[in-house]
Design a protein around this motif. Structure first.
Motif, PDB file in Angstrom:
ATOM      1  N   SER A   6       3.471  20.139  16.456  1.00  0.00           N
ATOM      2  CA  SER A   6       3.467  19.651  15.083  1.00  0.00           C
ATOM      3  C   SER A   6       4.783  19.007  14.662  1.00  0.00           C
ATOM      4  O   SER A   6       5.818  19.187  15.292  1.00  0.00           O
ATOM      5  CB  SER A   6       3.144  20.822  14.153  1.00  0.00           C
ATOM      6  OG  SER A   6       4.098  21.842  14.318  1.00  0.00           O
ATOM      7  N   SER A   7       4.746  18.229  13.565  1.00  0.00           N
ATOM      8  CA  SER A   7       5.940  17.582  13.040  1.00  0.00           C
ATOM      9  C   SER A   7       6.175  18.045  11.609  1.00  0.00           C
ATOM     10  O   SER A   7       5.273  18.552  10.943  1.00  0.00           O
ATOM     11  CB  SER A   7       5.798  16.058  13.082  1.00  0.00           C
ATOM     12  OG  SER A   7       4.727  15.642  12.283  1.00  0.00           O
ATOM     13  N   LEU A   8       7.402  17.873  11.114  1.00  0.00           N
ATOM     14  CA  LEU A   8       7.726  18.247   9.743  1.00  0.00           C
ATOM     15  C   LEU A   8       8.952  17.479   9.283  1.00  0.00           C
ATOM     16  O   LEU A   8       9.650  16.837  10.064  1.00  0.00           O
ATOM     17  CB  LEU A   8       7.945  19.756   9.614  1.00  0.00           C
ATOM     18  CG  LEU A   8       9.177  20.375  10.266  1.00  0.00           C
ATOM     19  CD1 LEU A   8       9.455  21.738   9.633  1.00  0.00           C
ATOM     20  CD2 LEU A   8       8.964  20.564  11.756  1.00  0.00           C
ATOM     21  N   ASP A   9       9.203  17.573   7.984  1.00  0.00           N
ATOM     22  CA  ASP A   9      10.317  16.899   7.325  1.00  0.00           C
ATOM     23  C   ASP A   9      11.395  17.939   7.052  1.00  0.00           C
ATOM     24  O   ASP A   9      11.143  18.930   6.357  1.00  0.00           O
ATOM     25  CB  ASP A   9       9.810  16.256   6.028  1.00  0.00           C
ATOM     26  CG  ASP A   9      10.937  15.817   5.115  1.00  0.00           C
ATOM     27  OD1 ASP A   9      12.006  15.443   5.621  1.00  0.00           O
ATOM     28  OD2 ASP A   9      10.740  15.848   3.882  1.00  0.00           O
ATOM     29  N   VAL A  10      12.604  17.741   7.604  1.00  0.00           N
ATOM     30  CA  VAL A  10      13.670  18.729   7.430  1.00  0.00           C
ATOM     31  C   VAL A  10      14.983  18.031   7.085  1.00  0.00           C
ATOM     32  O   VAL A  10      15.216  16.886   7.495  1.00  0.00           O
ATOM     33  CB  VAL A  10      13.881  19.585   8.706  1.00  0.00           C
ATOM     34  CG1 VAL A  10      12.656  20.422   9.018  1.00  0.00           C
ATOM     35  CG2 VAL A  10      14.259  18.718   9.897  1.00  0.00           C
ATOM     36  N   PRO A  11      15.863  18.701   6.336  1.00  0.00           N
ATOM     37  CA  PRO A  11      17.224  18.192   6.174  1.00  0.00           C
ATOM     38  C   PRO A  11      17.979  18.377   7.487  1.00  0.00           C
ATOM     39  O   PRO A  11      17.779  19.372   8.192  1.00  0.00           O
ATOM     40  CB  PRO A  11      17.802  19.063   5.062  1.00  0.00           C
ATOM     41  CG  PRO A  11      17.016  20.331   5.102  1.00  0.00           C
ATOM     42  CD  PRO A  11      15.647  19.959   5.594  1.00  0.00           C
ATOM     43  N   LEU A  12      18.820  17.419   7.829  1.00  0.00           N
ATOM     44  CA  LEU A  12      19.568  17.468   9.084  1.00  0.00           C
ATOM     45  C   LEU A  12      21.048  17.745   8.814  1.00  0.00           C
ATOM     46  O   LEU A  12      21.613  17.250   7.846  1.00  0.00           O
ATOM     47  CB  LEU A  12      19.424  16.151   9.847  1.00  0.00           C
ATOM     48  CG  LEU A  12      18.013  15.753  10.275  1.00  0.00           C
ATOM     49  CD1 LEU A  12      18.035  14.414  11.003  1.00  0.00           C
ATOM     50  CD2 LEU A  12      17.379  16.831  11.150  1.00  0.00           C
ATOM     51  N   PHE A  13      21.638  18.523   9.688  1.00  0.00           N
ATOM     52  CA  PHE A  13      23.061  18.873   9.599  1.00  0.00           C
ATOM     53  C   PHE A  13      23.707  18.424  10.904  1.00  0.00           C
ATOM     54  O   PHE A  13      23.723  19.158  11.885  1.00  0.00           O
ATOM     55  CB  PHE A  13      23.214  20.380   9.416  1.00  0.00           C
ATOM     56  CG  PHE A  13      24.507  20.805   8.752  1.00  0.00           C
ATOM     57  CD1 PHE A  13      25.721  20.240   9.117  1.00  0.00           C
ATOM     58  CD2 PHE A  13      24.508  21.787   7.773  1.00  0.00           C
ATOM     59  CE1 PHE A  13      26.905  20.624   8.518  1.00  0.00           C
ATOM     60  CE2 PHE A  13      25.691  22.189   7.157  1.00  0.00           C
ATOM     61  CZ  PHE A  13      26.894  21.609   7.538  1.00  0.00           C
ATOM     62  N   PRO A  14      24.238  17.207  10.964  1.00  0.00           N
ATOM     63  CA  PRO A  14      24.915  16.750  12.188  1.00  0.00           C
ATOM     64  C   PRO A  14      26.218  17.531  12.385  1.00  0.00           C
ATOM     65  O   PRO A  14      27.007  17.681  11.460  1.00  0.00           O
ATOM     66  CB  PRO A  14      25.187  15.267  11.926  1.00  0.00           C
ATOM     67  CG  PRO A  14      24.288  14.892  10.784  1.00  0.00           C
ATOM     68  CD  PRO A  14      24.176  16.132   9.954  1.00  0.00           C
ATOM     69  N   LEU A  15      26.439  18.010  13.604  1.00  0.00           N
ATOM     70  CA  LEU A  15      27.624  18.805  13.909  1.00  0.00           C
ATOM     71  C   LEU A  15      28.273  18.309  15.198  1.00  0.00           C
ATOM     72  O   LEU A  15      27.650  17.632  16.007  1.00  0.00           O
ATOM     73  CB  LEU A  15      27.253  20.280  14.072  1.00  0.00           C
ATOM     74  CG  LEU A  15      26.844  21.048  12.817  1.00  0.00           C
ATOM     75  CD1 LEU A  15      26.357  22.435  13.193  1.00  0.00           C
ATOM     76  CD2 LEU A  15      28.003  21.137  11.834  1.00  0.00           C
TER      77      LEU A  15
END
Length: 200
Positions: A6-15
């Motif tokens: 499955s797929s979803l919409d998430v906030p991303l935190f590049p590190l």
């Protein structure tokens, strides 16, 4: 490559580091966009995505994230001595970023395709040295793993991800270990890298 689900919409935190499934992450939160991320995840009980930075920095303008990352679930909070918010998070499923979009404040959101968990595999005898090396690394560098059950060391996926966390790999190598979908292939790659550290 493992089948995608499955797929979803998430906030991303590049590190500037890689989070692996089952791994632990400690973060200082001070930018408003990431305070919003923490608020969203705690209010809704959702996860955020951690991706290695390919270009850019952790602060300031939106960074370019790697296409493969790991979901993170917040498990604890702390108020740091410097007055900032600290969070502890645990790594979950890996994902592939399908597309990204940046908010005016710089927070990047991504439509991501989840990867299934790797199938558990016992550690073959030819990788027994890696189990010994991980035990020594945990004694000096990974105290949060000191109480891991002995059975964890017998599982190829757990062993490989923990070694990838604690060995002094280059960022590109860390990402390569994350993107591998065969836990025995990952152990073989780590075994082949070891002589480089033994000569140091």
């Amino acid at each position: 490559m493992a089948a995608q689900i499955s797929s979803l919409d998430v906030p991303l935190f590049p590190l500037g580091t890689v989070l692996y499934p089952g791994g632990q992450l400690q973060l200082r939160i001070f930018e408003p966009r990431y305070l919003d991320l923490v608020r969203e995840c705690t209010t809704n009980g959702t996860e955020f995505g951690v991706c290695l930075i390919l270009e850019g920095a952790e602060v300031g303008a939106p960074a370019q994230p790697a296409a493969i990352g790991t979901l993170a679930r917040i498990v604890d909070f702390s108020h740091r001595a410097d007055g900032l918010l600290g969070i502890s998070a645990e790594g979950g499923n890996r994902f592939r970023v399908l597309r990204t979009r940046a908010r005016p404040d710089g927070l990047v959101r991504g439509d991501v395709q989840l990867w299934p968990d790797e199938m558990p595999q016992p550690v073959p005898v030819e990788f027994a040295l890696l189990q010994i090396i991980l035990e020594r690394l945990i004694e000096t560098m990974g105290p949060h793993w000191r109480h891991a059950p002995r059975t964890a060391y017998e599982e190829a996926g757990w062993l490989g991800f923990r070694l990838a966390e604690l060995l002094p790999l280059a960022r590109e190598e860390q990402q390569q270990m994350l993107e591998m979908t065969d836990s025995l292939q990952r152990l073989a790659a780590l075994r082949d890298i070891l002589p480089r550290f033994q000569k140091a």
